[in-house]
Design a protein around this motif. Sequence first.
Motif, PDB file in Angstrom:
ATOM      1  N   MET A 184      40.840  48.943  38.078  1.00  0.00           N
ATOM      2  CA  MET A 184      41.290  47.640  38.566  1.00  0.00           C
ATOM      3  C   MET A 184      40.495  46.521  37.906  1.00  0.00           C
ATOM      4  SD  MET A 184      41.231  46.170  42.421  1.00  0.00           S
ATOM      5  CE  MET A 184      39.562  45.607  42.268  1.00  0.00           C
ATOM      6  N   LYS A 185      41.192  45.441  37.572  1.00  0.00           N
ATOM      7  CA  LYS A 185      40.507  44.304  36.972  1.00  0.00           C
ATOM      8  C   LYS A 185      39.803  43.502  38.057  1.00  0.00           C
ATOM      9  CE  LYS A 185      42.893  43.621  32.667  1.00  0.00           C
ATOM     10  NZ  LYS A 185      43.440  44.976  32.592  1.00  0.00           N
ATOM     11  N   THR A 186      38.596  43.034  37.736  1.00  0.00           N
ATOM     12  CA  THR A 186      37.838  42.240  38.714  1.00  0.00           C
ATOM     13  C   THR A 186      38.397  40.832  38.807  1.00  0.00           C
ATOM     14  OG1 THR A 186      35.917  43.486  38.052  1.00  0.00           O
ATOM     15  CG2 THR A 186      35.525  41.536  39.365  1.00  0.00           C
ATOM     16  N   VAL A 187      38.671  40.256  37.641  1.00  0.00           N
ATOM     17  CA  VAL A 187      39.241  38.907  37.611  1.00  0.00           C
ATOM     18  C   VAL A 187      40.578  38.990  36.899  1.00  0.00           C
ATOM     19  CG1 VAL A 187      38.961  36.548  36.761  1.00  0.00           C
ATOM     20  CG2 VAL A 187      36.957  37.828  37.543  1.00  0.00           C
ATOM     21  N   GLU A 188      41.599  38.462  37.522  1.00  0.00           N
ATOM     22  CA  GLU A 188      42.937  38.568  36.934  1.00  0.00           C
ATOM     23  C   GLU A 188      43.686  37.247  37.094  1.00  0.00           C
ATOM     24  OE1 GLU A 188      44.932  41.979  38.374  1.00  0.00           O
ATOM     25  OE2 GLU A 188      46.205  42.127  36.592  1.00  0.00           O
ATOM     26  N   GLU A 218      37.409  43.193  33.233  1.00  0.00           N
ATOM     27  CA  GLU A 218      37.084  44.443  33.920  1.00  0.00           C
ATOM     28  C   GLU A 218      35.730  44.323  34.612  1.00  0.00           C
ATOM     29  OE1 GLU A 218      39.145  47.069  33.696  1.00  0.00           O
ATOM     30  OE2 GLU A 218      40.469  46.336  32.106  1.00  0.00           O
ATOM     31  N   SER A 219      35.511  45.183  35.562  1.00  0.00           N
ATOM     32  CA  SER A 219      34.222  45.124  36.237  1.00  0.00           C
ATOM     33  C   SER A 219      33.143  45.673  35.315  1.00  0.00           C
ATOM     34  CB  SER A 219      34.284  45.888  37.562  1.00  0.00           C
ATOM     35  OG  SER A 219      33.809  47.184  37.389  1.00  0.00           O
ATOM     36  N   GLY A 220      31.957  45.111  35.415  1.00  0.00           N
ATOM     37  CA  GLY A 220      30.851  45.529  34.571  1.00  0.00           C
ATOM     38  C   GLY A 220      30.911  44.974  33.164  1.00  0.00           C
ATOM     39  N   GLU A 221      31.745  43.997  32.956  1.00  0.00           N
ATOM     40  CA  GLU A 221      31.957  43.458  31.613  1.00  0.00           C
ATOM     41  C   GLU A 221      31.294  42.088  31.477  1.00  0.00           C
ATOM     42  OE1 GLU A 221      35.900  43.483  28.851  1.00  0.00           O
ATOM     43  OE2 GLU A 221      36.166  42.654  30.832  1.00  0.00           O
ATOM     44  N   LYS A 231      50.719  26.574  39.243  1.00  0.00           N
ATOM     45  CA  LYS A 231      51.536  27.782  39.117  1.00  0.00           C
ATOM     46  C   LYS A 231      50.645  28.964  38.738  1.00  0.00           C
ATOM     47  CE  LYS A 231      55.208  27.846  36.399  1.00  0.00           C
ATOM     48  NZ  LYS A 231      56.080  27.176  35.378  1.00  0.00           N
ATOM     49  N   GLY A 232      51.132  30.169  39.003  1.00  0.00           N
ATOM     50  CA  GLY A 232      50.406  31.355  38.584  1.00  0.00           C
ATOM     51  C   GLY A 232      49.527  31.904  39.686  1.00  0.00           C
ATOM     52  N   SER A 233      48.997  33.110  39.443  1.00  0.00           N
ATOM     53  CA  SER A 233      48.162  33.715  40.474  1.00  0.00           C
ATOM     54  C   SER A 233      46.755  33.964  39.945  1.00  0.00           C
ATOM     55  CB  SER A 233      48.792  35.020  40.956  1.00  0.00           C
ATOM     56  OG  SER A 233      48.435  36.072  40.097  1.00  0.00           O
ATOM     57  N   VAL A 234      45.785  33.814  40.813  1.00  0.00           N
ATOM     58  CA  VAL A 234      44.383  34.044  40.476  1.00  0.00           C
ATOM     59  C   VAL A 234      43.849  35.069  41.455  1.00  0.00           C
ATOM     60  CG1 VAL A 234      42.157  32.954  40.105  1.00  0.00           C
ATOM     61  CG2 VAL A 234      44.243  31.588  39.949  1.00  0.00           C
ATOM     62  N   LYS A 235      43.437  36.221  40.940  1.00  0.00           N
ATOM     63  CA  LYS A 235      42.893  37.236  41.833  1.00  0.00           C
ATOM     64  C   LYS A 235      41.499  37.603  41.392  1.00  0.00           C
ATOM     65  CE  LYS A 235      46.850  39.432  43.853  1.00  0.00           C
ATOM     66  NZ  LYS A 235      47.930  40.373  43.639  1.00  0.00           N
ATOM     67  N   VAL A 236      40.597  37.647  42.366  1.00  0.00           N
ATOM     68  CA  VAL A 236      39.240  38.112  42.098  1.00  0.00           C
ATOM     69  C   VAL A 236      38.947  39.246  43.076  1.00  0.00           C
ATOM     70  CG1 VAL A 236      36.796  37.498  42.049  1.00  0.00           C
ATOM     71  CG2 VAL A 236      38.508  35.832  41.317  1.00  0.00           C
ATOM     72  N   LEU A 237      38.465  40.371  42.546  1.00  0.00           N
ATOM     73  CA  LEU A 237      38.195  41.556  43.362  1.00  0.00           C
ATOM     74  C   LEU A 237      39.392  41.888  44.253  1.00  0.00           C
ATOM     75  CD1 LEU A 237      34.542  40.519  44.300  1.00  0.00           C
ATOM     76  CD2 LEU A 237      35.157  42.409  42.793  1.00  0.00           C
TER      77      LEU A 237
END
Lengths: 368, 254
Positions: free
Chosen positions: B1-5, B27-30, B57-63
Amino acid sequence: MRVRAIAGRIINQLRHDKRTMALVLAAPLIVLTLVYFVFQTNGQTFTVSVINAPKDMVSEMKSNDDYDITVRHDSKKDAVGAVRNGEAEAAVSADKDCSRVKIYLDGSNASDAKVIRAVIEQSAAAVVRDNAKDAVHDLKKTMAKNPAAPDIDIEMSEPDITAKYIYGSEDGSFLDSYGAPLIGAIIFFFVFLIAGINFLNERKGGTLERILSTPAKRSEIIAGYVLGFGALAVVQTIVLTLFVVYVLGMTMEGSIAAVLLINILTAVAALTLGMLLSTLASSEFQMMQFIPLVILPQIFLCGLFRLSGGWDIAGHFMPLYYTADALTAVMVKGLGYSDIALDAVVLAGCAVLFMALNAGFLKRQRAI
Amino acid sequence: MKTVELSGVCKAFGKKQILHDVDLGIESGEIFGLLGPSGCGKTTTVKIIAGILSPEKGSVKVLGRSMPDLKIMGRMGYMAQAAALYPSLTAYENLSFFGKIYGLKGSELAERIDHAAGIVGLGDELKEAVSAYSGGMMQRLSLAIALLPDPDVLLLDEPTVGIDPVLRAEIWQELRKLADGGSTILITTHVMDEAVKCGRLAMMREGRVTAEGTPEELINRSGKNNIEEAFIYYGSGEHESQSDSGQNNQSAKA
Ligand SMILES: Nc1ncnc2c1ncn2[C@@H]1O[C@H](COP(=O)(O)OP(=O)(O)OP(=O)(O)O)[C@@H](O)[C@H]1O
Ligand SMILES: [Mg+2]
């Protein structure tokens, strides 16, 4: 927890800014002391130049309990001249029965003029009263002697007094009536300005953004400000109240707790308004520009000065009006909580409204 | 899973469109670098990820959660481009204030402050008022504040501006340690020898992501010799005119 952290930080900032703290605490004391001396009258000596007046009236004036009245006798021209060049505070001319009294006043010191005018009016009224008493007494005696005497109307006449101000006008008051609203105005002014500038710097310096990047809620930020500057208001209220009561000897009729309550509510309204308006300012100087727009009209309309109809109504839209009203009620009239409840509710309402608007502004920055 | 998307993120200030359809995945750890010419929208992107700007517009996902999300923000450290500090307070008071805002208290707070200040090389100076600090010291303090919550996601907007090479090397060592420990780090920079230390890079230009990959990939793809030339290639719009001409060729053929 976060609320306390923000309040603690504000107090720390104030503590480090020694100059501002000195100003906030000392400047109002200087202002109040000035007001005290400028409007100081009790126990003062006044000189009245008498053009002509019955002996009774002159002795009435001289025997005034509250003020030392020195009487001198002049011609009309000299008397007016004496008032004009400050040798006498007033000149008076009254006819034998004091039914007509003419007073010439130096109105440049409004409060002095008011006092001296009152003294002269009282003296004239006393003479008229005594004369009337004597007349009634004589009449009764005559009637007792003659049972067939017709009914006679006994007319008590009020003296007809005209006062002419040589300089200035009639208005003016003392620390006792100025003091209470002034304390409210001082707290409003300083809290508005300091909180506004603090929040402005927070926005400009990026620290607000930084706080918004943490889990701090908007309500916690606003509550932190309220707590921090509320503490400032408490300190200021205590210092100011102690000063006017114990140093300047102002009468303090009501409870200090009620004064604190009103001043804290005033401070909360002022700081939330300051925070709100700081969003319209882009520099500290622009924040200062709100003084003539927000502070001065409130001071003029809050009830410090006697206002004519329309302006009095305008005053009702100013938070400071309710502060002044409540502080006068508590400090001067000695009224209790039930009499200031409405004022307190209006002030709290203003504060809640401003807080909600602030929360709205913060929401524009961060959606939650 | 991506940490920040980020997907399809658009942001405008007034009528001016600043970000156009930005997609990013970290990615996590990056350690992820965001590069691009001044004014291309790096800071805007970072602020959107931090949750302090909302995109149109658009989506921001963290964790895995949509931003802004208070729970997630407690696990993120954000260092703004301009050192956001209270100048009248001492450095320690600044650290302690933000620590409390992150919910730290007592001995844990004191330990975190010691640790974060140690990383950026601040010791006795902590007692001084920030107004007496040099530019580099303020920058270091600002970084220390971002490190306070022991963040899972660290957003650093030009963190090493004004910091001397010795300290910079130490800070990078620390960042690498954090990343090895599973933290995700997003860093914007104009310093090319820092860019090559990133695991992956995104190149931005005028509010769009124009290229993404490891430093080597970007150098190879642009056909240049080093990252600096690649930066100029992707940042100046050179590659667009090439791909444009490529499209033109295709349409000419069709
Ligand atoms: N609050 C704002 N209001 C209006 N325009 C803004 C605002 N913030 C940024 N911009 C504009 O958005 C664009 C991108 O700004 P941003 O700060 O994201 O650039 P950047 O890539 O971080 O640049 P730099 O490398 O110089 O830091 C700029 O053109 C800037 O003028
Ligand atoms: Mg930037």
